[in-house]
Design a protein around this motif. Structure first.
Motif, PDB file in Angstrom:
ATOM      1  N   GLY A  80       0.847  -1.115  -0.005  1.00 49.02           N
ATOM      2  CA  GLY A  80       0.128   0.093   0.328  1.00 49.02           C
ATOM      3  C   GLY A  80       0.815   1.316   0.067  1.00 49.02           C
ATOM      4  O   GLY A  80       2.083   1.338   0.312  1.00 49.02           O
ATOM      5  N   GLU A  81       0.271   2.146  -0.541  1.00 49.30           N
ATOM      6  CA  GLU A  81       1.147   3.697  -0.493  1.00 49.30           C
ATOM      7  C   GLU A  81       1.815   4.068   0.777  1.00 49.30           C
ATOM      8  O   GLU A  81       2.594   4.816   0.544  1.00 49.30           O
ATOM      9  N   ASP A  82       1.159   3.665   1.789  1.00 47.41           N
ATOM     10  CA  ASP A  82       1.842   3.985   3.269  1.00 47.41           C
ATOM     11  C   ASP A  82       2.866   3.058   3.608  1.00 47.41           C
ATOM     12  O   ASP A  82       3.381   3.118   4.650  1.00 47.41           O
ATOM     13  N   GLN A  83       3.414   2.123   2.926  1.00 43.70           N
ATOM     14  CA  GLN A  83       4.189   1.141   3.295  1.00 43.70           C
ATOM     15  C   GLN A  83       5.540   1.449   2.444  1.00 43.70           C
ATOM     16  O   GLN A  83       6.623   0.456   2.287  1.00 43.70           O
ATOM     17  N   GLY A 115      -0.869  -5.271   6.610  1.00 42.79           N
ATOM     18  CA  GLY A 115      -1.081  -3.909   5.976  1.00 42.79           C
ATOM     19  C   GLY A 115      -0.823  -3.771   4.391  1.00 42.79           C
ATOM     20  O   GLY A 115      -0.946  -2.515   3.832  1.00 42.79           O
ATOM     21  N   SER A 117      -1.727  -4.287   0.533  1.00 42.31           N
ATOM     22  CA  SER A 117      -3.056  -3.978  -0.296  1.00 42.31           C
ATOM     23  C   SER A 117      -3.663  -5.266  -0.884  1.00 42.31           C
ATOM     24  O   SER A 117      -4.942  -5.574  -0.723  1.00 42.31           O
ATOM     25  N   ASN A 147      -7.684  -4.909   0.592  1.00 39.41           N
ATOM     26  CA  ASN A 147      -8.115  -4.100   1.901  1.00 39.41           C
ATOM     27  C   ASN A 147      -8.487  -2.774   1.322  1.00 39.41           C
ATOM     28  O   ASN A 147      -8.802  -1.749   2.234  1.00 39.41           O
ATOM     29  N   GLU A 149      -6.666  -0.350  -0.006  1.00 39.36           N
ATOM     30  CA  GLU A 149      -5.492   0.721   0.332  1.00 39.36           C
ATOM     31  C   GLU A 149      -5.243   1.095  -1.369  1.00 39.36           C
ATOM     32  O   GLU A 149      -5.104  -0.131  -2.054  1.00 39.36           O
ATOM     33  N   ARG A 150      -4.856   2.017  -1.525  1.00 40.34           N
ATOM     34  CA  ARG A 150      -4.202   2.533  -2.664  1.00 40.34           C
ATOM     35  C   ARG A 150      -2.753   2.023  -2.852  1.00 40.34           C
ATOM     36  O   ARG A 150      -1.880   1.904  -1.725  1.00 40.34           O
ATOM     37  N   GLY A 161       2.119   7.653  -6.011  1.00 43.89           N
ATOM     38  CA  GLY A 161       0.589   6.907  -5.744  1.00 43.89           C
ATOM     39  C   GLY A 161      -0.165   7.605  -6.879  1.00 43.89           C
ATOM     40  O   GLY A 161       0.055   8.280  -7.974  1.00 43.89           O
TER      41      GLY A 161
END
Length: 189
Positions: A80-83, A115, A117, A147, A149-150, A161
């Protein structure tokens, strides 16, 4: 920049040109003697719907690939983009890439990172030579829930992203959905 033939290709130019193609980022994982192992991988793609196959391309000297080859099973974790930090950890040469990373085993026993995607659980189907890489074809055995998530993307050597207000459905999407509806879900597992 002019047209180059293969005898004059500069590796830096080659990499720069291919960097114009945006890719998703995955972490490919396995367990080897009970120890979780994995690496960051941009060269991942869906290959076939029937049978369900994917591919990824590890470097020939990869220790993680050697473990996957021994075990015959792997999971592909879509980040996901927060990883970004997770990607950096698994893209490093650090020996214990799983230190401080939460995960659980897939049905085949490969690590599924918390966490992500989505994930794809596979066994190695075939391996082909690909220059300084291998082309590994995996048979899909199970899929993780999406999930929402982007995804984390890589473009021109940087993380990026999706801009949600700029997404547009592809015109061929309806044809794909019709194919999927006509294909029995039993062929996926």
């Amino acid at each position: 920049m002019g047209v180059l033939d293969s005898s004059t290709l500069d590796p830096r130019t080659f990499r720069t040109v291919l960097g114009q193609f945006c890719t998703g980022i995955t972490i490919v994982t396995t367990t080897d003697d009970g120890r979780p192992i994995g690496f960051a991988c941009q060269s991942f793609a869906a290959l076939s719907l029937d049978p369900p196959l994917v591919l990824f391309c590890p470097t020939k000297g990869s220790r993680s690939w050697a473990a996957i080859e021994r075990t015959g099973a792997f999971a592909v974790n879509v980040l996901g983009e927060d990883q970004q930090e997770t990607c950096a950890r698994f893209g490093s040469r650090e020996l214990d890439k799983f230190a401080g990373v939460e995960w659980s085993p897939s049905p085949l026993g490969s690590p599924i990172l918390t966490g992500g995607s989505a994930h794809v659980d596979c066994t190695v189907e075939t391996v082909h030579d690909g220059g300084d890489h291998f082309i590994v074809v995996g048979r899909v055995h199970s899929l993780g829930e999406i999930n929402g998530e982007r995804p984390l993307l890589f473009y021109r050597g940087q993380y990026t992203g999706i801009e949600p207000d700029k997404t547009v459905p592809a015109p061929w999407r309806d044809d794909l959905e019709a194919f999927l509806t006509a294909t029995s879900s039993d062929t996926w597992l």
